[in-house]
Design an enzyme around this catalytic site. Structure first.
Site, PDB file in Angstrom:
ATOM      1  N   HIS A 150       6.779 -27.047   2.161  1.00 50.03           N
ATOM      2  CA  HIS A 150       5.823 -28.282   1.911  1.00 50.03           C
ATOM      3  C   HIS A 150       4.769 -27.630   0.828  1.00 50.03           C
ATOM      4  CE1 HIS A 150       8.013 -30.996   4.531  1.00 50.03           C
ATOM      5  NE2 HIS A 150       8.124 -29.896   5.393  1.00 50.03           N
ATOM      6  N   GLU A 199       0.905  -1.188  -0.076  1.00 44.99           N
ATOM      7  CA  GLU A 199       0.029   0.056   0.011  1.00 44.99           C
ATOM      8  C   GLU A 199       1.011   1.183   0.046  1.00 44.99           C
ATOM      9  OE1 GLU A 199      -2.817   1.219   3.403  1.00 44.99           O
ATOM     10  OE2 GLU A 199      -4.173   0.226   1.773  1.00 44.99           O
ATOM     11  N   LYS A 242     -13.273   1.634  -3.136  1.00 39.39           N
ATOM     12  CA  LYS A 242     -14.539   2.116  -2.517  1.00 39.39           C
ATOM     13  C   LYS A 242     -15.810   2.723  -3.091  1.00 39.39           C
ATOM     14  CE  LYS A 242     -12.151   3.082   1.921  1.00 39.39           C
ATOM     15  NZ  LYS A 242     -11.612   4.147   2.948  1.00 39.39           N
TER      16      LYS A 242
HETATM   17  O1  LIG Z   1      -8.872   2.793   9.729  1.00 37.97           O
HETATM   18  P1  LIG Z   1      -9.720   2.987   8.606  1.00 37.97           P
HETATM   19  O2  LIG Z   1     -10.018   4.468   8.338  1.00 37.97           O
HETATM   20  O3  LIG Z   1     -11.082   2.225   8.883  1.00 37.97           O
HETATM   21  O4  LIG Z   1      -9.152   2.190   7.285  1.00 37.97           O
HETATM   22  C1  LIG Z   1      -8.815   1.019   7.224  1.00 37.97           C
HETATM   23  C2  LIG Z   1      -8.089   0.987   5.699  1.00 37.97           C
HETATM   24  O5  LIG Z   1      -8.907   1.594   4.876  1.00 37.97           O
HETATM   25  C3  LIG Z   1      -8.324   1.597   3.544  1.00 37.97           C
HETATM   26  O6  LIG Z   1      -8.096   0.568   3.010  1.00 37.97           O
HETATM   27  C4  LIG Z   1      -6.945   2.067   3.574  1.00 37.97           C
HETATM   28  O7  LIG Z   1      -6.316   2.270   2.565  1.00 37.97           O
HETATM   29  C5  LIG Z   1      -6.011   1.313   4.786  1.00 37.97           C
HETATM   30  O8  LIG Z   1      -4.648   2.219   4.855  1.00 37.97           O
HETATM   31  C6  LIG Z   1      -6.646   1.609   6.003  1.00 37.97           C
HETATM   32  O9  LIG Z   1      -5.979   0.833   7.011  1.00 37.97           O
END
Ligand SMILES: O=P(O)(O)OC[C@H]1O[C@H](O)[C@H](O)[C@@H](O)[C@@H]1O
Length: 623
Positions: free
Chosen positions: A431, A402, A536
């Protein structure tokens, strides 16, 4: 440093895999072109690095394989034991206080390469120094990058942040002590104290706590932790079912930096439903770890949850293990979080040295750049030979991929950067896929994580004369390292004495810094994640389309006589003919969950399908 260009002995030649663009020159010497950056004057005399000194002076020569593709014969790596032993000694890094070693001798970087990279490393060290002083090191989001301050608050760029860090740590320690001691307890539990932790979070709000729990939780922790780290209803049901009546003594920690991640929000709603059905009062057992005034923070405050702990915008999810995100769950399991912080701090101090060979994070970044040509041409296989470090590779998948997996560099060039990470644990993985690593496609570099202490003192025994179980594990690691190298597969070895909060803190800090340094070497921003937002957004569009499909099917299903619709009719009434395939998938998923009925035809031949709604009605859609 003894140069490995010293000729020790001939070595077998090997066919070079096609994966790395390699240039040849009239002398037939095989050369590797490392991407140069516009920031540096392109010095052609250096930008092509001869690999001769890695292997031999025998010139590589063009060869053509049966199918006519041009491959270059590549000499193997240095194989003479005497040379290798010299190289091992010359490059071995030791952190005495941490008892940590880093062996890079089985990565074939040349003297010339190290010299060529020196200016970039010096710039990387300067960039990192500015970052730690509070520069806007995440320019795309206009943010500072402050995870290093979490383990050395004095380094925070101003007294306010220093105080925030110190106060949060104190609050985490006090809350954990009060819960473990029973001073803070659930309102209605036969045990009279909290016995379980249910962590609800995803990505960086789960992977660090999961790695540390697996690595460091005692066999009988004061509170046992389990995770809801996805929006899979069956997975959520399974965790809640396993808690059973202990839901009454479960502390639910909801972790989300943004406070709005859909999967985490769904997990919370599902858990709150379970609490309602069990007649339990969720707020009395709920804790939130999130940015102040986020949706989650406001919910927890308004509903009067048991506690709230802050996350800071200058700490990324993938580097939040040393914040309340990681420290609170760890402390509740009886893990010495101050030792974790000490380990990370000691490693940070080691990584501020500006001589590459004395800086473990820089050495890792040097190896990564050499092995993957600075373009991620090989994968990073993480192989801890210790069960408790099983989740280290999953943790590093987010931290590395990431951070480094970016489309554009800081100058706006499309680079599609990154290094892929995988692995589980040794010797188990021997294995599974080591066969391919030993003989198959050469598209990886291995990092062994070696733990010297097999068992606590006094607990070991010989299962055969002179040999313990741990000796086998040791032998398997060393044997695999040798076997891979014999076939010119490069590897790095990180060695710690044992798995402790201090060594785990140091490992986390080592890789956080290595990723940051490597990002500088390849000129990218390691601290944002634009690609995640795209996914998202697309998920939101699918759900919006689903609501339209449901409304259309509901209207058609309420008619008398019932009017089953074809996919085309549904798509037309949704005013989305171009989304007919997604509409088909939505309907198939609904039908599998008894929410849509296939009146005619079958899912296997979409054009034959006629659909109407199950019991759901349009009021539910917009509830
Ligand atoms: O901690 P939050 O705001 O719920 O985000 C949870 C995750 O969401 C996304 O996937 C980001 O790319 C991550 O870097 C983050 O850890």
């Amino acid at each position: 440093m003894a140069s490995i260009s010293g000729i020790c002995s001939s070595s077998p030649t090997l066919k070079l895999q096609k994966q790395i663009p390699r240039l040849s020159n009239p002398l037939g010497k095989e050369l590797v072109a490392f991407p140069t950056r516009r920031k540096f004057p392109i010095d052609r005399s250096l930008s092509l690095v001869s690999t001769q000194s890695v292997a031999r002076e025998i010139p590589a020569k063009l060869a053509t394989s049966k199918d006519g593709t041009i491959v270059k014969e590549k000499r193997g790596l240095e194989k003479d034991p005497g040379c290798l032993w010299r190289r091992y000694n010359d490059w071995l890094y030791q952190h005495k206080e941490l008892g940590l070693y880093l062996d890079v001798s089985r990565v074939g970087f040349t003297d010339e390469f190290v010299q060529q990279m020196e200016p970039r490393f010096q710039e990387a060290f300067r960039t990192m120094e500015e970052l730690e002083k509070g520069a806007i090191a995440n320019p795309d989001e206009g943010r500072m990058v402050g995870h290093y301050w979490l383990r050395d608050a004095n380094r925070a760029p101003n007294p306010f942040l220093k105080t925030q860090i110190e106060n949060t740590l104190e609050a985490v320690c006090k809350f954990a002590d009060d819960v473990v001691s029973g001073k803070i307890k659930p309102p209605s539990s036969p045990e009279g104290r909290f016995t379980q932790i249910l962590s609800v979070g995803i990505g960086g709000s789960a992977l660090g706590p999961q790695f540390v729990a697996e690595a460091l939780a005692p066999d009988n922790p004061p509170l046992k932790i389990r995770f809801i780290d996805n929006t899979d209803p069956a997975g959520i049901d399974h965790q809640i079912a396993q808690l059973g009546p202990e839901l009454a003594s479960t502390l639910v920690i909801v972790i989300s930096k943004s406070g709005g991640t859909p999967e985490t929000r769904n997990g919370l709603l599902e858990v709150q439903k379970a609490f309602r059905e069990a007649g339990l009062n969720f707020p009395k057992q709920g804790v939130a770890i999130t940015q102040e005034n986020s949706l989650l923070d406001n919910t927890a405050r308004i509903e009067g949850w048991l506690a709230r702990f802050p996350m800071f915008d200058w700490v990324g999810g993938r580097t939040s293990e040393m914040s309340a995100v990681g420290l609170l769950p760890a402390a509740l399991q009886g893990i010495d979080i101050r030792e974790m912080l000490v380990g990370a701090k000691l490693m940070d101090e080691a990584n501020r040295v500006t001589a590459v060979r004395n800086n473990p994070a820089a050495l890792l970044a040097l190896c990564w750049y050499w092995a993957t040509d600075g373009i991620g041409s090989k994968d990073m296989v993480i192989l801890p030979y210790k069960d408790s470090l099983l989740l280290f590779s999953r943790y590093l998948q987010q931290l590395v991929m990431e951070s480094l997996g970016k489309e554009f560099d800081l100058d706006g060039n499309r680079v599609n950067q990154g290094i892929s990470v995988y692995g589980n644990k040794g010797s188990t993985d021997q294995h599974a896929y080591i066969q391919q690593l030993r003989e198959g496609v050469h598209n990886f570099v291995v990092t062994f994580i070696e733990v010297l202490r097999d068992r606590p003192p006094g607990h070991d025994w010989e299962l055969e004369p002179g040999v313990t179980c741990g000796d086998y594990l040791f032998g398997m690691l060393q044997g695999t390292r040798s076997a891979l190298y014999a076939n010119n597969r490069e590897s790095i070895t990180v060695t710690v004495q044992e798995v402790t909060p201090r060594s785990v803190g140091a490992l986390i800090a080592l890789y956080e810094r290595a990723v940051g340094i490597y990002a500088s070497l390849v000129n990218i921003n390691a601290y944002h994640q634009p690609g995640v937002e795209a996914g998202k957004k697309a998920a939101g569009e699918v759900l919006a389309l689903q609501k339209r499909v449901l409304a259309v099917l509901n209207d058609a299903s309420c008619k008398d006589p019932l009017e089953p619709l074809t996919l085309e009719e549904v798509a037309d009434r949704c005013h989305a003919p171009e989304d007919i395939e997604m509409i088909y998938k939505i309907i198939v998923h609904m039908a599998a969950n008894d929410r849509a009925l296939i009146a005619e035809g079958s899912c296997g031949s979409p054009r034959s399908m006629k659909i109407f709604l199950g019991e759901c009605n349009v009021d539910d859609l917009y509830a």
